[in-house]
Design a protein around this motif. Structure first.
Motif, PDB file in Angstrom:
ATOM      1  N   LYS A  87       0.839  -1.208   0.000  1.00  0.00           N
ATOM      2  CA  LYS A  87       0.000   0.000   0.000  1.00  0.00           C
ATOM      3  C   LYS A  87       0.873   1.257   0.000  1.00  0.00           C
ATOM      4  N   VAL A  88       1.969   1.213   0.740  1.00  0.00           N
ATOM      5  CA  VAL A  88       2.908   2.352   0.762  1.00  0.00           C
ATOM      6  C   VAL A  88       3.405   2.631  -0.648  1.00  0.00           C
ATOM      7  N   LEU A  89       3.778   1.578  -1.361  1.00  0.00           N
ATOM      8  CA  LEU A  89       4.291   1.712  -2.727  1.00  0.00           C
ATOM      9  C   LEU A  89       3.207   2.222  -3.672  1.00  0.00           C
ATOM     10  N   GLU A  90       2.000   1.747  -3.469  1.00  0.00           N
ATOM     11  CA  GLU A  90       0.861   2.174  -4.295  1.00  0.00           C
ATOM     12  C   GLU A  90       0.638   3.693  -4.178  1.00  0.00           C
ATOM     13  N   ILE A  91       0.874   4.224  -2.972  1.00  0.00           N
ATOM     14  CA  ILE A  91       0.682   5.666  -2.737  1.00  0.00           C
ATOM     15  C   ILE A  91       1.865   6.484  -3.247  1.00  0.00           C
ATOM     16  N   THR A  92       3.085   6.015  -2.978  1.00  0.00           N
ATOM     17  CA  THR A  92       4.277   6.847  -3.213  1.00  0.00           C
ATOM     18  C   THR A  92       4.905   6.701  -4.606  1.00  0.00           C
ATOM     19  N   GLN A  93       4.783   5.521  -5.218  1.00  0.00           N
ATOM     20  CA  GLN A  93       5.430   5.325  -6.526  1.00  0.00           C
ATOM     21  C   GLN A  93       4.950   6.327  -7.586  1.00  0.00           C
ATOM     22  N   PRO A  94       3.633   6.618  -7.679  1.00  0.00           N
ATOM     23  CA  PRO A  94       3.173   7.618  -8.674  1.00  0.00           C
ATOM     24  C   PRO A  94       3.707   9.029  -8.405  1.00  0.00           C
ATOM     25  N   LEU A  95       4.126   9.292  -7.152  1.00  0.00           N
ATOM     26  CA  LEU A  95       4.624  10.627  -6.797  1.00  0.00           C
ATOM     27  C   LEU A  95       5.997  10.922  -7.411  1.00  0.00           C
ATOM     28  N   LEU A  96       6.712   9.860  -7.822  1.00  0.00           N
ATOM     29  CA  LEU A  96       8.063  10.046  -8.382  1.00  0.00           C
ATOM     30  C   LEU A  96       8.057  10.930  -9.627  1.00  0.00           C
ATOM     31  N   LYS A  97       7.001  10.822 -10.428  1.00  0.00           N
ATOM     32  CA  LYS A  97       6.934  11.639 -11.662  1.00  0.00           C
ATOM     33  C   LYS A  97       6.817  13.118 -11.330  1.00  0.00           C
ATOM     34  N   LYS A  98       5.991  13.421 -10.345  1.00  0.00           N
ATOM     35  CA  LYS A  98       5.749  14.826  -9.982  1.00  0.00           C
ATOM     36  C   LYS A  98       6.840  15.379  -9.072  1.00  0.00           C
ATOM     37  N   TYR A  99       7.427  14.511  -8.228  1.00  0.00           N
ATOM     38  CA  TYR A  99       8.438  14.964  -7.267  1.00  0.00           C
ATOM     39  C   TYR A  99       9.715  14.117  -7.385  1.00  0.00           C
ATOM     40  N   PRO A 100      10.396  14.175  -8.544  1.00  0.00           N
ATOM     41  CA  PRO A 100      11.570  13.306  -8.762  1.00  0.00           C
ATOM     42  C   PRO A 100      12.776  13.667  -7.896  1.00  0.00           C
ATOM     43  N   GLU A 101      12.768  14.873  -7.304  1.00  0.00           N
ATOM     44  CA  GLU A 101      13.898  15.319  -6.485  1.00  0.00           C
ATOM     45  C   GLU A 101      13.549  15.387  -4.995  1.00  0.00           C
TER      46      GLU A 101
END
Length: 523
Positions: free
Chosen positions: A391-405
């Motif tokens: 579930k943690v990965l489901e929430i945070t993985q999509p955030l990498l595109k918007k917040y890559p840094e």
């Protein structure tokens, strides 16, 4: 006419003045060449078009071919309009006839600096200085070149010359201090910094630079004396108080930070950030009841209220968990449902081992603030404390595109991969990137250490996890447990046992306590 160096084409003659000039002196009176030259010179000064201005100046020179002043003006015109080759050619021609002209020599030196030929420029300036040893402008220019070229010995020699002319020149003392610091002559550098500060009429920029230097050479005693002296002279200067406060906090001198803040707050009466740090100083001295009273004075109209509320939850949690839960419910009942409230409720629920409640708070907040990063990370953190890393990965993985840094996003995704035992090479890249952005962060160091443990590289795991533990402000159960696991694998059971005990004492969540207790039963 004004000297050429002071002029530098800053003089602006209005068009009205030129009309007036022509009215008083009709064209017929321009019979002599000097008058014609002066007329075109005035036109060149008032002309905004560079091409026309150059033509007017050249015409002025045609009428007065012996005028060095006009020709030097043309050199300056070329410099200002970045015609460096033309400036150099004309300046060199003039130099052949007027080798002793100081202003012409200075112009040539400036041309060589424009052309990045510092040694040629210094040669000319040094010749001028021999004839004019008290010329501050030449000395200053020479010093700036030496500093740029890192010619420390020449810089010191000329700074000393400048100080002989004016021993109260604090800028010269400041530059001397910087050079001596570069030469690692720290005792002399300290004297020069203190002299510059003494002569600078309490210039705050000089004070701050001096304090930074004292910090670099670990002279905390002198730094404290200076700050106290300045604060006594300027008791309402908030920036100075902040510097001294930071100094005490970094050195964990909580008694002195408490005293400073109490004295300052007598003058200011109410300032949320200083109230917070007073509460924190009291808390660190275990004056918990007094700390609570100070934190409670902070009004809910700024971010310091939420920082204070976190500390209140932490104090109450250790004192009586029920009191902490009641405080949380009290804040939950407030009418102002801000983003900060939901973030606070979710994070505090996790601290109180109410992770499912923390998930509820975060999900409720995301209904109102669906794109908020802090709420999404609070949600992920609560799922992590239930060990639901899918579930943690489901929430945070999509955030990498918007917040890559974003180091926290990178850490969440990387650590989730590690706990799930997947994509370990990708996890390594993400976590190392996070560490580059947030250097020596203990939580990221822990993630990397745990990654290498999972990969079977115990030496690297130990290296990162020991750094993580050393960087912690207070014990974190899982980080201590990770280091203990590595030490157990390496056969260092005594060290591992002590760390497991520390981890158990620091553990907040029931699930963590049960897991660590099982490991302790192995001994």
């Amino acid at each position: 006419m004004p000297t050429i160096i002071l002029l530098l084409y800053r003089i602006k003659i209005s068009f009205v003045f030129i009309i007036f000039f022509l009215f008083i002196f009709p064209i017929k009176s321009f019979a002599n060449n000097n008058a014609q030259a002066y007329y075109y010179y005035l036109l060149s000064l008032n002309e905004n078009n560079p091409e026309l201005a150059e033509n007017y100046l050249k015409k002025a020179i045609q009428y007065d071919q012996k005028s060095l002043y006009l020709k030097k003006n043309l050199v300056i015109f070329y410099l200002l309009n970045q015609k460096i080759k033309e400036a150099e050619k004309l300046a060199n021609e003039l130099y052949k006839t007027y080798p002793k002209d100081k202003e012409l020599n200075l112009l040539l030196a400036k041309i060589y600096l424009f052309e990045n030929r510092p040694y040629k420029a210094t040669s000319i300036l040094e010749n001028i200085l021999e004839k004019n040893p008290k010329d501050k402008n030449i000395l200053s220019l020479l010093i700036s070149i030496y500093l740029d070229q890192k010619d420390w010995n020449s810089a010191i020699t000329n700074l000393d010359k400048l100080l002989k002319i004016d021993k109260n020149n604090y800028i010269a003392w400041l530059f001397k201090a910087r050079v001596l610091k570069e030469q690692k002559k720290y005792k002399e550098a300290k004297k020069a910094y203190l002299k510059a500060l003494e002569l600078s009429s309490d210039d705050k920029t000089v004070l701050i630079e001096t304090l930074k230097f004292l910090d670099e050479i670990h002279d905390s005693k002198t730094a404290e004396i200076l700050l106290k002296k300045f604060i006594s002279k300027y008791p309402e200067d908030e920036e100075l108080v902040k510097i001294l406060l930071r100094f005490y906090i970094e050195n964990k001198n909580w008694t002195k930070s408490e005293k400073l803040l109490k004295e300052y707050l007598k003058t200011i009466k109410y300032d949320p950030k200083f109230l917070f740090f007073l509460g924190y100083s009291l808390e660190k001295q275990n004056k918990l009841e007094e700390a609570l009273k100070v934190y409670e004075k902070i009004l809910p109209d700024n971010d310091w209220f939420w920082e204070a509320s976190k500390r209140i939850i932490d104090i109450l949690r250790k004192k009586d968990k029920k009191e902490a839960i009641n405080y949380l419910k009290h804040l939950e009942s407030t009418k102002n449902k801000s983003k900060n409230l939901y973030v606070f409720l979710s994070n505090s629920a996790e601290v109180l081992d109410l992770c499912n409640k923390g998930i509820e708070y975060a999900l409720e907040g995301l209904k109102y603030y669906p794109e908020d990063l802090d709420l999404k990370l609070a949600l992920a953190s609560n799922y992590a404390c239930t060990w639901n890393y899918k579930k943690v990965l489901e929430i945070t993985q999509p955030l990498l595109k918007k917040y890559p840094e974003d180091p926290y996003v990178l850490n969440f995704v990387g650590y989730s991969y590690v706990e799930l035992g997947i994509n370990l090479d990708k996890a390594e890249k993400l976590l190392l990137k996070a560490l580059q952005i947030k250097i020596m962060d203990p939580y990221i160091l822990d993630s990397i250490g745990w990654l290498y443990y999972k990969k079977g590289d115990l030496d690297l795991a130990l290296q990162y996890l020991e750094k993580a533990v050393n960087k912690l402000d207070e014990d974190e159960a899982i980080i201590l447990e990770h280091l203990a696991d590595v030490l157990m694998k390496k056969g260092e059971k005594d060290k591992a046992y002590k760390l497991y005990q520390r981890a158990l004492k620091a553990a907040i969540h029931k699930i963590d306590k049960e897991r660590i207790q099982k490991k302790l039963k192995q001994f």
